[in-house]
Design a protein around this motif. Structure first.
Motif, short mmCIF file in Angstrom:
data_model
loop_
_atom_site.label_atom_id
_atom_site.label_comp_id
_atom_site.label_asym_id
_atom_site.label_seq_id
_atom_site.Cartn_x
_atom_site.Cartn_y
_atom_site.Cartn_z
N PRO A 35 -6.39 -2.49 -1.05
CA PRO A 35 -6.84 -1.12 -1.32
C PRO A 35 -5.87 -0.37 -2.23
O PRO A 35 -4.66 -0.57 -2.17
CB PRO A 35 -6.87 -0.50 0.08
N VAL A 36 -6.42 0.47 -3.07
CA VAL A 36 -5.64 1.41 -3.86
C VAL A 36 -6.29 2.78 -3.73
O VAL A 36 -7.47 2.90 -3.37
CB VAL A 36 -5.54 0.99 -5.34
N PHE A 37 -5.50 3.82 -4.03
CA PHE A 37 -5.93 5.18 -3.75
C PHE A 37 -5.70 6.05 -4.97
O PHE A 37 -4.64 6.00 -5.59
CB PHE A 37 -5.15 5.74 -2.55
N ARG A 38 -6.70 6.87 -5.30
CA ARG A 38 -6.59 7.77 -6.44
C ARG A 38 -7.02 9.18 -5.99
O ARG A 38 -8.17 9.39 -5.60
CB ARG A 38 -7.48 7.31 -7.60
N PRO A 59 0.80 -1.23 0.00
CA PRO A 59 0.00 0.00 0.00
C PRO A 59 0.82 1.27 0.00
O PRO A 59 0.32 2.34 -0.34
CB PRO A 59 -0.82 -0.13 1.29
N LEU A 60 2.11 1.21 0.42
CA LEU A 60 2.99 2.38 0.42
C LEU A 60 4.09 2.19 -0.60
O LEU A 60 4.75 1.15 -0.63
CB LEU A 60 3.61 2.60 1.81
N ALA A 85 -0.46 3.80 -2.64
CA ALA A 85 -0.32 3.13 -3.93
C ALA A 85 -1.55 3.33 -4.81
O ALA A 85 -2.68 3.17 -4.37
CB ALA A 85 -0.08 1.65 -3.71
N GLN A 86 -1.29 3.70 -6.05
CA GLN A 86 -2.35 3.73 -7.07
C GLN A 86 -2.72 2.32 -7.51
O GLN A 86 -3.85 2.05 -7.91
CB GLN A 86 -1.89 4.51 -8.29
N SER A 87 -1.72 1.44 -7.49
CA SER A 87 -1.91 0.04 -7.87
C SER A 87 -0.63 -0.69 -7.48
O SER A 87 0.41 -0.06 -7.26
CB SER A 87 -2.17 -0.11 -9.38
N PRO A 88 -0.67 -2.03 -7.46
CA PRO A 88 0.56 -2.79 -7.22
C PRO A 88 1.32 -3.10 -8.51
O PRO A 88 2.08 -4.06 -8.57
CB PRO A 88 0.02 -4.08 -6.58
N GLN A 89 1.14 -2.28 -9.54
CA GLN A 89 1.61 -2.60 -10.88
C GLN A 89 3.09 -2.96 -10.93
O GLN A 89 3.46 -4.01 -11.45
CB GLN A 89 1.35 -1.41 -11.81
#
Length: 405
Positions: A182-185, A135-136, A160-164
């Motif tokens: 969870p991801v955050f935008r 997440p970070l 994190a926007q994604s774990p890409q």
């Protein structure tokens, strides 16, 4: 036990001594067929073969997956060559002696040797996918405009926007990885379809041909999710009067350019508007009897730098969005996998590769062709029950205005 939907490999004719022809094994479900190619290169067969514990009996021969990297042994099971005698023991150090092609998503023969015409021989195991969660992060995956910065012991980190980046790197270790997290935008959207925090169902897999293999796996995942809902939540479906979506045997696909024409949008439009998605959803239902539609070939200028371009026209991408009941649900596609391509892509966007040094280091040592997708859980659920607002299916939603409770 063979559980793969489709599997094929070829033993090189230069190494097979019995009739000097390669053996081709194709397997569907729990049965397998084999055909041999003679010197005329025409198939002789097919014939049924039996499957044993780790071995495949091929019309008198056993193709034995070896534990030793780069070696496969073909031994006689019966016939003039004598049961148990070694027919050929191949050292597969040279490219092209063994070719295996699989539709991924299930389990193949444990520990079989893979060698393609474009990559070194390697041991190919379709293990259970490995999880990844982060997440970070210390770098952004899309752009710097839509992230939440965090003070991390005096340094700047980001939610994190994604774990890409992480799931791509781990493809080189586990071959298939996933995350539910969870991801955050930090996008200032105030709509019925957007959240600032949501749960993303991410998957990444290696040894693909292109984005269509990713779409095949996504189809299997969606069908499996629906089967799980039917099995576990039948009573709730009846109580809520939920009609499960129609997903055909193959997800219908339309190219981005054709989608623009279909909805009457200008050809230079870089993306689909919500109204376009709704119109395409209605078209898919009427034309194909499907509640899902894949739009492929989005413009490269609207995709992240790690997206693989369309081979015959680099303006477009080997990526797709999946529209589910008129709403974008999934973004997926094929990624770049060569280090030099990454350097060119990053520099082509006016950025420095140094900013992505940790990420790029994995590609310096080699990475299989790979791709993946991400499903927004709340969007999936909202369209599944046809809720009018995504917040109706979200516990403690976070959006432009809400931070508590």
């Amino acid at each position: 036990m063979l559980l793969l939907e489709y599997c094929e490999f070829v033993v090189s004719e230069s190494e097979f001594t019995a009739e000097n022809f390669p053996v081709v094994l194709s397997e569907r479900g729990r049965t397998a067929t084999v055909r041999s190619l003679g010197s005329d290169r025409k198939p002789h067969g097919p014939a049924l073969v039996s499957v044993g514990a780790g071995n495949v009996v091929v019309e008198g021969f056993v193709v034995l997956p070896m534990r030793q990297l780069g070696v496969i042994e073909v031994i006689a099971a019966s016939g003039d060559l004598g049961r148990g005698n070694t027919v050929a023991r191949q050292e597969l150090r040279q490219v092209g002696h063994l070719v295996q092609r699989c539709r991924l998503g299930q389990q193949c023969i444990e520990s079989i040797v893979l060698c393609t015409t474009t990559s070194p021989c390697t041991q190919h195991r379709l293990n259970a996918p490995g999880p990844v969660a982060e997440p970070l992060v210390d770098a952004v995956t899309e752009s710097g405009a839509n992230v939440f910065p965090v003070d991390y012991f005096g340094r700047t980190a980001y939610l994190a926007q994604s774990p890409q980046f992480f799931k791509q790197q781990l493809v080189g270790v586990f071959e298939r990885v996933y995350e539910v997290g969870p991801v955050f935008r930090a996008e200032p959207h105030d709509t019925v379809r957007h959240l600032a925090e949501y749960v993303s169902l991410d998957a990444e897999l290696g040894f693909i041909r292109d984005h269509r293999d990713v779409l095949t796996l996504l189809h299997q995942v969606l069908v499996g999710m629906l089967e799980g809902i039917r099995a576990e939540s039948g009573e709730a479906l009846d109580r809520l009067d939920v009609a499960l979506p129609a997903i055909p045997d193959e997800i219908p696909v339309i190219h981005f350019l054709d989608a623009l024409k279909l909805v009457g949008a200008p050809e230079d439009e870089p993306d689909l508007a919500p109204a376009h998605e709704r119109a395409l959803g209605e078209w898919a239902r009427e034309k194909h009897g499907s509640d899902v539609l894949a739009v492929e070939g989005y413009p490269m200028r609207k995709r992240p730098f790690y997206t693989h371009p369309q081979p015959d026209d680099s303006r477009w991408s080997n990526s797709f969005d999946l529209i589910f009941r008129g709403l974008e649900l999934v973004t997926g596609g094929q990624r770049l996998h060569r280090y030099s391509d990454y350097i060119a892509a990053i520099e082509g966007r006016g950025e420095s590769p140094d900013a992505y040094a940790a990420y790029l280091s994995a590609f310096e040592h080699g990475m299989p062709p790979h791709g993946g997708f991400a499903i927004g859980l709340e969007r999936w659920l909202s369209r599944l029950i046809e809720a009018s607002n995504i917040r109706e299916v979200t516990l403690f939603p976070r959006d432009l205005h809400r931070l508590t409770p």
